[in-house]
Write a protein that holds these residues in place. Structure first.
Motif, short mmCIF file in Angstrom:
data_model
loop_
_atom_site.label_atom_id
_atom_site.label_comp_id
_atom_site.label_asym_id
_atom_site.label_seq_id
_atom_site.Cartn_x
_atom_site.Cartn_y
_atom_site.Cartn_z
N GLY A 176 0.81 -1.21 0.00
CA GLY A 176 0.00 0.00 0.00
C GLY A 176 0.85 1.26 0.00
N PRO A 177 0.20 2.40 -0.19
CA PRO A 177 0.96 3.66 -0.25
C PRO A 177 1.56 4.05 1.09
CG PRO A 177 -1.39 4.09 -0.28
CD PRO A 177 -1.24 2.60 -0.39
N GLY A 178 0.94 3.58 2.18
CA GLY A 178 1.47 3.94 3.49
C GLY A 178 1.11 5.36 3.88
N ARG A 179 1.69 5.81 4.96
CA ARG A 179 1.44 7.15 5.47
C ARG A 179 2.19 8.17 4.62
NH1 ARG A 179 3.54 7.65 11.19
NH2 ARG A 179 2.18 5.84 11.42
N PRO A 180 1.56 9.28 4.31
CA PRO A 180 2.26 10.31 3.52
C PRO A 180 3.53 10.78 4.22
CG PRO A 180 -0.09 10.76 3.59
CD PRO A 180 0.16 9.64 4.56
#
Length: 212
Positions: A176-180
């Motif tokens: 997933g993209p994860g935390r910004p």
């Protein structure tokens, strides 16, 4: 009198209704008044030999139960001799299987992880006969049916492709993209106060002085 594989002939004697001499220390340091009389069974164990070059000396054991039969006495000194196996088992599941490695937040998660560790340990015990002994240079050769779970685990990667898998094949996916980048975690974990640690008195006199 019984014959053991590691200690030779073991001889046990028992005396019923023998009580230890209690003192106002450790668990009884807060007790007020006369200490109680706790009857039990005193067991004296002698063996022919011990591992290494040491001379065997009698071992004294005490059980809090009275009226023990000969079978009950044998069960207690046999459990005492097996205590090292239990200690090494806990050491193995901690250091090798990682029982205490994850930082779990809830008791339910700790229970689930413990059952997974127990299942993994049982699987290693069941695969002893099929595993190849990948021993270290300083370890002694062992029969295939008597390998320890830690030594079975070394060759488990060679056994896993030949074992049946009850789960389906994993689907291909992407992380997933994860935390910004640069953002902070807004869902902070719950913190539990462990309380204050108080040093316990070593003697009864020191305990009375601290209380007063």
């Amino acid at each position: 009198m019984q014959a053991t594989e590691r200690y030779g002939l073991a001889r046990a004697m028992a005396w019923d209704r023998v009580h230890p001499r209690l003192r106002h220390l450790s668990a009884w340091i807060d007790h007020i008044g006369e200490l109680p009389v706790m009857n039990g069974t005193l067991i004296r164990l002698e063996v022919d030999r011990v591992p290494g070059d040491s001379e065997p000396v009698p071992v004294w054991l005490w059980s809090s139960k009275t009226g023990l039969t000969g079978m009950d006495v044998d069960m207690r000194w046999q459990a005492f001799l097996r205590r090292f196996d239990l200690e090494h088992t806990f050491r193995m599941i901690k250091q090798t299987l990682g029982w205490t490695r994850p930082k779990l937040r809830t008791p339910e998660a700790a229970d689930r992880w413990t059952w997974l560790i127990i299942a993994a340990h049982t699987q290693l015990r069941l695969l002893r006969a099929a595993a190849v002994d990948l021993r270290r240079p300083w370890e002694k050769p062992t029969e295939p049916g008597r390998l320890t779970p830690a030594r079975v685990r070394r060759g488990f990667r060679n056994l896993r492709p030949h074992l049946a898998c009850p789960a389906r094949a994993s689907k291909p996916s992407h992380p997933g993209p994860g935390r910004p980048l640069g953002s902070k975690n807004r869902r902070l974990a719950t913190r539990h106060d462990v309380g204050k640690t108080v040093k316990r008195a070593d003697t009864f006199g020191e305990h009375v002085r601290l209380k007063g």
